[in-house]
Design a protein around this motif. Structure first.
Motif, PDB file in Angstrom:
ATOM      1  N   GLU A   1       0.819  -1.214   0.000  1.00  0.00           N
ATOM      2  CA  GLU A   1       0.000   0.000   0.000  1.00  0.00           C
ATOM      3  C   GLU A   1       0.853   1.265   0.000  1.00  0.00           C
ATOM      4  OE1 GLU A   1      -3.704   2.043   2.508  1.00  0.00           O
ATOM      5  OE2 GLU A   1      -2.786   0.179   3.193  1.00  0.00           O
TER       6      GLU A   1
ATOM      7  N   TRP B   1      -6.387  -6.196  -5.432  1.00  0.00           N
ATOM      8  CA  TRP B   1      -6.694  -6.782  -4.125  1.00  0.00           C
ATOM      9  C   TRP B   1      -8.067  -7.445  -4.226  1.00  0.00           C
ATOM     10  CZ3 TRP B   1      -5.356  -1.859  -0.768  1.00  0.00           C
ATOM     11  CH2 TRP B   1      -3.976  -1.626  -0.868  1.00  0.00           C
TER      12      TRP B   1
ATOM     13  N   ASP C   1     -10.993  -6.217  -2.043  1.00  0.00           N
ATOM     14  CA  ASP C   1     -11.421  -4.842  -2.251  1.00  0.00           C
ATOM     15  C   ASP C   1     -10.933  -4.395  -3.626  1.00  0.00           C
ATOM     16  OD1 ASP C   1     -12.139  -2.196  -2.212  1.00  0.00           O
ATOM     17  OD2 ASP C   1     -10.856  -1.622  -0.530  1.00  0.00           O
TER      18      ASP C   1
ATOM     19  N   GLY D   1      -9.425  -1.069  -3.708  1.00  0.00           N
ATOM     20  CA  GLY D   1      -8.470  -0.736  -2.645  1.00  0.00           C
ATOM     21  C   GLY D   1      -7.128  -0.244  -3.160  1.00  0.00           C
TER      22      GLY D   1
END
Length: 363
Positions: A144, A270, A273, A276
């Motif tokens: 991330e 992901w 999600d 995401g």
């Protein structure tokens, strides 16, 4: 009386014209390595091993010589000299206005020319560029924080390009999302009914929510294809992004279309999600490129339209160019599934998350 068939024929003609101008209608007129070697020797004084790279529409080679590498690019038959010069000017501008990442430079001939015309079935243009080493983002695991850093780099590049202008920066380009209204007719030509339905929904959202506001959106020259395949990274670097390559889709258009390209490439990364990873990237982008929340939320529909456009154009070309089918489909093999996942998420939920990111970003 103008019939529906006549209207459809006219729309298809406009779409085909745009595809042709972008060099995507016909198969590649491949240039022989022997000819390229001869030009490199005579015009540049370069000799070495030449390796062809798989590409969408141009001819590209890696030249290994003098213990190093060079990138040799030959424009597609649809690109004018002016557009090629504009792409080179973008790289020169970034090299002069930022030092945060490596960007390729054009290497001139022995007599100082930056472009060598080649006459084949049409006139094409050869350039030799510096070679940037590094890991292609698409080939490495990305977390991330690294997605945030990648988005920040994209925003900083667009900030650096704000002052750039060139007489050929506003040119016809299939991948410019401003052309979706011209190209959406292509989905009616596909044999894949599921993809047709998904694309129709994505294009309808874009036409309804984005097109009416395009006159209000900020425009400038953007990279145009800030995808994981055009970003070089280094896990050891605090900035993560180490280089930017391939300015072949640089064009003057709405700025929101820049992050839309990256978002569409990250959709579904992901599994738990689908939005995401794209939103992590957007968090970084919006931290370095200021954008009003009202405009930022449009990225959601622009991204799904871009994904649909790539899937539709790829399938349309694959149906007509069997010799290029494997390469064309390799770059769009997950598009239909990712488009279905993206559209399954209520757009209002995605827009709310983007609005929050834009409203809370630090500039």
């Amino acid at each position: 009386m103008i019939t529906n068939d006549a209207i459809k024929k006219s729309r298809l003609s406009a779409a085909l014209s745009l595809l042709d101008e972008s060099g995507l209608v016909n198969g590649k007129d491949e240039i022989s390595p022997a000819l390229v070697k001869n030009i490199l020797n005579i015009r540049y004084g370069l000799e070495g091993e030449l390796r062809r790279l798989p590409t969408e529409k141009d001819d590209s080679f890696i030249l290994t010589c003098d213990g190093g590498h060079r990138l040799v690019k030959i424009s597609s038959s649809g690109e004018s000299r002016g557009v090629v010069e504009m792409q080179s000017a973008v790289m020169e501008w970034l090299n002069n206005h930022t030092s945060a990442w490596e960007v390729q430079n054009v290497i001139t001939t022995l007599d100082g020319e930056s472009i060598v015309p080649i006459q084949t079935k049409s006139v094409r243009y050869l350039r030799v560029l510096t070679y940037i080493s590094g890991d292609i983002m698409a080939t490495v695991p990305v977390d991330e924080e690294q997605l945030i850093l990648t988005g920040r780099a994209a925003g900083e590049i667009d900030m650096a390009l704000r002052g750039f202008a060139h007489q050929y920066d506003l040119h016809p380009l299939v991948w410019d999302l401003a052309n979706v209204p011209t190209l959406e007719i292509l989905q009616e030509e596909l044999t894949d009914e599921n993809l047709r339905a998904l694309a129709a929904e994505a294009f309808e959202r874009f036409t309804r929510n984005v097109v009416p506001l395009m006159g209000e959106l900020e425009t400038q020259v953007i990279h145009g294809d800030f995808s994981p395949y055009n970003v070089l990274v280094s896990a050891e670097s605090a900035d993560f992004v180490s280089g930017i390559i391939d300015f072949g889709d640089a064009v003057r258009t709405c700025v929101i279309f820049e992050p839309a390209v990256s978002v569409c490439n990250l959709l579904g990364k992901w599994a738990d999600d689908p939005w995401g990873a794209p939103l992590a990237y957007l968090r970084g982008y919006l931290s370095s490129y200021q954008m009003s929340p009202a405009h930022a939320v449009l990225i959601a529909d622009a991204a799904t339209a871009r994904l649909a456009l790539r899937a539709v154009v790829s399938q349309w070309r694959a149906q007509r160019l069997p010799d290029r089918r494997e390469y064309i489909e390799s770059h769009a093999k997950h598009d239909r599934d990712n488009l279905a996942m993206a559209l399954a998420t209520p757009v209002s939920d995605v827009q709310a998350r983007i609005h929050h990111l834009s409203a809370t970003s630090s500039f």
